[in-house]
Design a protein around this motif. Structure first.
Motif, short mmCIF file in Angstrom:
data_model
loop_
_atom_site.label_atom_id
_atom_site.label_comp_id
_atom_site.label_asym_id
_atom_site.label_seq_id
_atom_site.Cartn_x
_atom_site.Cartn_y
_atom_site.Cartn_z
N GLY A 1 0.82 -1.20 0.00
CA GLY A 1 0.00 0.00 0.00
C GLY A 1 0.85 1.25 0.00
N HIS A 2 0.18 2.39 -0.10
CA HIS A 2 0.91 3.66 -0.06
C HIS A 2 -0.02 4.74 0.44
CE1 HIS A 2 -1.15 5.17 -3.68
NE2 HIS A 2 -1.09 3.93 -4.10
N GLU A 3 0.56 5.75 1.03
CA GLU A 3 -0.18 6.90 1.55
C GLU A 3 -1.34 6.44 2.44
OE1 GLU A 3 -1.31 9.39 -1.68
OE2 GLU A 3 0.73 9.73 -2.33
N GLY A 4 -1.13 5.35 3.18
CA GLY A 4 -2.13 4.91 4.13
C GLY A 4 -3.27 4.12 3.54
N HIS A 5 -3.36 4.06 2.22
CA HIS A 5 -4.45 3.28 1.63
C HIS A 5 -4.01 2.80 0.25
CE1 HIS A 5 -8.83 2.29 1.19
NE2 HIS A 5 -8.37 2.09 -0.02
N GLY A 6 -3.44 1.63 0.22
CA GLY A 6 -3.01 1.08 -1.05
C GLY A 6 -3.94 -0.02 -1.49
N HIS A 7 -3.50 -0.81 -2.44
CA HIS A 7 -4.27 -1.97 -2.88
C HIS A 7 -3.28 -3.06 -3.19
CE1 HIS A 7 -2.81 -1.03 -6.83
NE2 HIS A 7 -3.25 0.20 -6.69
N GLY A 8 -3.79 -4.27 -3.30
CA GLY A 8 -2.93 -5.37 -3.66
C GLY A 8 -2.73 -5.44 -5.16
N ALA A 9 -2.12 -6.52 -5.59
CA ALA A 9 -1.88 -6.69 -7.02
C ALA A 9 -3.16 -7.08 -7.75
CB ALA A 9 -0.82 -7.77 -7.22
N TYR A 10 -4.15 -7.60 -7.02
CA TYR A 10 -5.34 -8.15 -7.67
C TYR A 10 -6.55 -7.22 -7.56
CZ TYR A 10 -2.66 -12.39 -8.07
OH TYR A 10 -1.68 -13.30 -8.40
N ASP A 11 -7.31 -7.15 -8.65
CA ASP A 11 -8.48 -6.29 -8.75
C ASP A 11 -9.64 -6.94 -8.00
OD1 ASP A 11 -10.65 -4.75 -9.48
OD2 ASP A 11 -10.10 -4.64 -11.60
N PRO A 12 -10.21 -6.27 -6.98
CA PRO A 12 -11.30 -6.88 -6.22
C PRO A 12 -12.68 -6.69 -6.82
CG PRO A 12 -10.69 -4.79 -5.23
CD PRO A 12 -9.76 -4.99 -6.40
N HIS A 13 -12.82 -5.92 -7.91
CA HIS A 13 -14.15 -5.59 -8.45
C HIS A 13 -14.70 -6.72 -9.34
CE1 HIS A 13 -12.03 -1.72 -7.71
NE2 HIS A 13 -13.22 -1.30 -7.30
N PHE A 14 -14.71 -7.93 -8.79
CA PHE A 14 -15.03 -9.11 -9.60
C PHE A 14 -16.50 -9.15 -10.02
CE2 PHE A 14 -15.73 -10.46 -5.20
CZ PHE A 14 -16.95 -11.10 -5.28
N TRP A 15 -17.34 -8.32 -9.41
CA TRP A 15 -18.78 -8.34 -9.72
C TRP A 15 -19.10 -7.81 -11.11
CZ3 TRP A 15 -16.70 -6.56 -5.13
CH2 TRP A 15 -16.32 -5.22 -5.09
N PHE A 16 -18.12 -7.32 -11.84
CA PHE A 16 -18.38 -6.95 -13.23
C PHE A 16 -18.22 -8.14 -14.18
CE2 PHE A 16 -18.05 -2.61 -11.64
CZ PHE A 16 -19.12 -2.04 -12.30
N ASP A 17 -18.03 -9.33 -13.63
CA ASP A 17 -18.03 -10.57 -14.40
C ASP A 17 -18.92 -11.58 -13.67
OD1 ASP A 17 -17.61 -13.00 -15.63
OD2 ASP A 17 -15.42 -12.93 -15.51
N PRO A 18 -20.15 -11.82 -14.16
CA PRO A 18 -21.05 -12.75 -13.46
C PRO A 18 -20.47 -14.15 -13.30
CG PRO A 18 -22.26 -11.47 -15.09
CD PRO A 18 -20.79 -11.19 -15.32
N ASN A 19 -19.59 -14.57 -14.20
CA ASN A 19 -18.97 -15.89 -14.05
C ASN A 19 -18.14 -15.95 -12.78
OD1 ASN A 19 -20.09 -16.59 -16.46
ND2 ASN A 19 -18.17 -17.05 -17.51
N ARG A 20 -17.48 -14.86 -12.46
CA ARG A 20 -16.68 -14.84 -11.22
C ARG A 20 -17.58 -14.73 -9.99
NH1 ARG A 20 -12.62 -13.23 -14.86
NH2 ARG A 20 -10.61 -14.15 -14.32
#
Length: 308
Positions: free
Chosen positions: A126-145
């Protein structure tokens, strides 16, 4: 709890309705579809709240402590204080269920993150107190996921409450059918966009799964991070403007949960059309997941099809 673990303090179910917590309305919707009347579900975050900036309420600790199962997105999606609260309040580690790990998540695109990568992308720090990992968590834009998530949720509910196995399995099968149909609907909608128009700019990187699954081209984002409050440099702003002009992009989508102050500058500099009201993170009151996805996709399709 079926054998229990070393740190287990989770109570036996003994035929009672199990207490389940979900962090976000989106995860809560998936859990509700599988759990139905067999569970007592509490969703921590209210509808329309930006999950990235949610601050836990004092009563959340008690709610989490009383839970037999806690489902959260994971993949460094929820704010660090909430994850810390989950880990410190839950009855035992076996009650924590990270949904995002089960969906075969895709990585964030390297481009669009620029100098953020060294600090917050590759090493998950993370950075500046709020980073993210390498993986995209917004999986709900693919119903298969989402179907993978539903199967994971079903398995965790069965593991914790085997007496309701048949109910969970039937609900899971029914929901996967809904999700398969939804995939077809989204495919048809996006196929209606003229091929040369299937490129867009958004506020921050949230549509990677829509791009990967359905063939849209998300060329750039204003904020190269999950946290849309992060400042961006003048050079990054110029970079977004260059992408718009080089690719003849006609539309920029402003996310409803976190509109960017920089979008006005970009619109003024490029003459691009700004489309507001794209919800990407959470559900609105009373909204189902299919309604959320179709509404978002229809907004994108309408504005990419009619770019004049």
């Amino acid at each position: 709890c079926s054998g229990g673990s070393a740190d287990a303090g989770c109570p036996e179910i003994d035929g009672r309705e199990i207490n389940v917590v979900a962090t976000t309305p989106m995860i809560g919707e998936f859990v509700s579809q599988i759990g139905g009347d067999s569970i007592n579900l509490t969703v921590l975050m209210p509808p329309e709240a930006d999950p990235h900036t949610y601050e836990p309420a004092p009563q959340d600790a008690g709610t989490i402590a009383d839970a037999d199962l806690v489902f959260y997105t994971g993949l460094m999606y929820e704010p660090a204080p909430l994850i810390e609260l989950l880990e410190n309040s839950v009855c035992g580690s076996e009650a924590l269920a990270e949904v995002g790990e089960s969906v075969f998540p895709i990585e964030f695109k390297e481009d669009g993150h620029d100098d953020h990568d060294e600090e917050g992308h590759d090493d998950h720090s993370g950075h500046e107190g709020h980073g993210h990992g390498a993986y995209d968590p917004h999986f709900w834009f693919d119903p298969n996921r989402v179907a993978y998530a539903a199967e994971f949720i079903e398995s965790k509910l069965i593991e914790r409450d085997p007496s309701s196995t048949a109910s969970y399995q039937a609900a899971g099968d029914a929901y996967v059918n809904v999700l398969n149909s939804l995939t077809g609907q989204v495919s048809q909608l996006i196929a209606s966009i003229p091929s040369q128009n299937r490129k867009l700019i958004t506020t921050h990187e949230s549509l990677g799964y829509l791009e990967a699954k359905f063939g849209l081209d998300v060329l750039s984002t204003i904020i190269p991070d999950l946290d849309s409050s992060n400042e961006i440099s003048p050079s990054q702003l110029v970079g977004v403007i260059d992408v718009i002009e080089d690719n003849n992009v006609k539309v920029i989508f402003i996310e409803a949960e976190a509109p960017s102050v920089y979008s006005e500058t970009i619109v003024a500099e490029t003459g691009i059309k700004a489309v507001e009201g794209l919800w990407v993170e959470t559900l609105r009151p009373g909204q189902t997941y299919p309604e959320f996805l179709i509404t978002a996709v229809e907004l994108i399709v309408e504005n990419l099809t009619n770019t004049d």
